[in-house]
Scaffold this motif. Structure first.
Motif, PDB file in Angstrom:
ATOM      1  N   THR A  13       9.876  44.563  56.366  1.00 50.13           N
ATOM      2  CA  THR A  13      11.278  44.253  56.650  1.00 50.13           C
ATOM      3  C   THR A  13      11.422  42.797  57.068  1.00 50.13           C
ATOM      4  N   ALA A  16      12.730  38.121  53.734  1.00 47.50           N
ATOM      5  CA  ALA A  16      13.417  37.107  52.934  1.00 47.50           C
ATOM      6  C   ALA A  16      13.057  35.693  53.349  1.00 47.50           C
ATOM      7  N   VAL A  36       9.862  44.272  49.474  1.00 43.42           N
ATOM      8  CA  VAL A  36      10.535  43.282  50.308  1.00 43.42           C
ATOM      9  C   VAL A  36      11.881  43.865  50.716  1.00 43.42           C
ATOM     10  N   ASP A  38      15.321  43.481  53.099  1.00 44.02           N
ATOM     11  CA  ASP A  38      16.086  42.509  53.878  1.00 44.02           C
ATOM     12  C   ASP A  38      17.562  42.668  53.535  1.00 44.02           C
ATOM     13  N   GLU A  41      19.823  39.118  50.227  1.00 40.30           N
ATOM     14  CA  GLU A  41      19.396  39.436  48.869  1.00 40.30           C
ATOM     15  C   GLU A  41      18.792  38.230  48.161  1.00 40.30           C
ATOM     16  N   GLY A  44      15.395  37.512  49.662  1.00 42.51           N
ATOM     17  CA  GLY A  44      14.465  38.589  49.327  1.00 42.51           C
ATOM     18  C   GLY A  44      13.971  38.492  47.903  1.00 42.51           C
ATOM     19  N   THR A  47      11.425  35.778  47.543  1.00 43.20           N
ATOM     20  CA  THR A  47      10.092  36.201  47.974  1.00 43.20           C
ATOM     21  C   THR A  47       9.406  37.000  46.872  1.00 43.20           C
ATOM     22  N   PHE A  60      12.350  44.238  45.389  1.00 42.08           N
ATOM     23  CA  PHE A  60      13.273  43.981  46.488  1.00 42.08           C
ATOM     24  C   PHE A  60      14.159  45.192  46.722  1.00 42.08           C
ATOM     25  N   ARG A  62      17.505  46.068  49.269  1.00 45.60           N
ATOM     26  CA  ARG A  62      18.417  45.626  50.322  1.00 45.60           C
ATOM     27  C   ARG A  62      18.471  46.688  51.413  1.00 45.60           C
TER      28      ARG A  62
END
Length: 254
Positions: A13, A16, A36, A38, A41, A44, A47, A60, A62
């Motif tokens: 968590t 990002a 990932v 976060d 967006e 994230g 990343t 990713f 959200r």
């Protein structure tokens, strides 16, 4: 390159930016498959793109850690993508600009508690449920040196939330140790992150003053903390649980 996390799936968590992003990249470099998570967006997905560019595997999701529904969905997405949840790093958190205890507003208190304490509890709640179903797993929580010692920085609200994470980590470790779930925490000192930049810009201290809080006189880099998370999630630390590891350049030793 070490493969100490090869084949493991990891939900991270707050990944990002800052320590979370560094942790995601370090874990991927050790062979883990990354989720990932976060609310940011764009950060994230950056990343994820960085991990994929280096040949790693990541997705990713959200997720707002103050939402039980979001954290339940993040765990489900991890299992859907990778079959199980081996490691969870509950890194997401917030800070407030320094204020004396009698000047802290209810709004600031409630925000810190919601993210830094309730958010870690909700994350663990759904991570542990999955780990119990699959027969085990490893959790590493983000605490702080401020949860171990008192600091004259006007952060009593922040310190309270991080002290709560330390206590919750210790208790959860005992509750689930015989069911194959390890729970530890990392307690960093002052780290070069966007949150530190905000504190400096807000007048809490200068960069030199921040570095001087460490006996070594230098600031930590996000990768320093990320490597500790990787150690705690690897099988080589299989006998370590319930610990809060200070990565603070000796700050808590005095």
């Amino acid at each position: 390159m070490s493969t100490k996390l090869a084949g493991k799936s990891a939900l991270i968590t707050g990944a990002a930016q800052g320590i979370g992003a560094a942790t995601a990249r370090v874990f991927a470099g050790y062979g883990a498959r990354i989720v990932v998570a976060d609310i940011n967006e764009d950060g994230g997905r950056e990343t994820v793109a960085a991990i994929e560019k280096d040949g790693g595997e990541a997705i990713f999701v959200r997720a707002d850690i103050t939402s039980g529904a979001d954290m339940e969905a993040a765990v489900r997405a991890t299992v859907d993508a990778y079959g199980r949840l081996d490691c969870a790093v509950n890194n997401a958190g917030v800070e407030e600009q320094g204020a004396a205890l009698h000047e802290i507003t209810e709004e600031a208190w409630d925000r810190l508690v919601a993210v830094n304490l309730k958010g870690v509890w909700l994350s663990m709640k759904y991570e542990i449920r999955q780990m119990l179903e699959q027969g085990g797993g490893t959790i590493a929580n983000m605490a702080s040196v401020a949860g171990l010692v008192g600091l004259p920085l006007g952060i009593s609200d922040y310190s309270a939330t991080k002290g709560g994470v330390v206590a919750m980590t210790r208790t959860a470790a005992i509750e689930y140790v015989r069911q194959g779930v390890r729970v530890n925490a990392v307690c960093p000192g002052v780290v070069r992150t966007p949150l530190l930049d905000q504190a400096i810009q807000g007048g809490m201290f200068t960069e030199a003053e921040a570095a001087a809080l460490h006996p070594t006189g230098v600031l930590l880099d996000p990768e320093d903390v990320a490597e500790t998370f990787a150690f705690l999630c690897a099988d080589t630390s299989k006998h370590i649980t319930g610990q809060s590891i200070a990565v603070d350049c000796g700050m808590s030793a005095g």
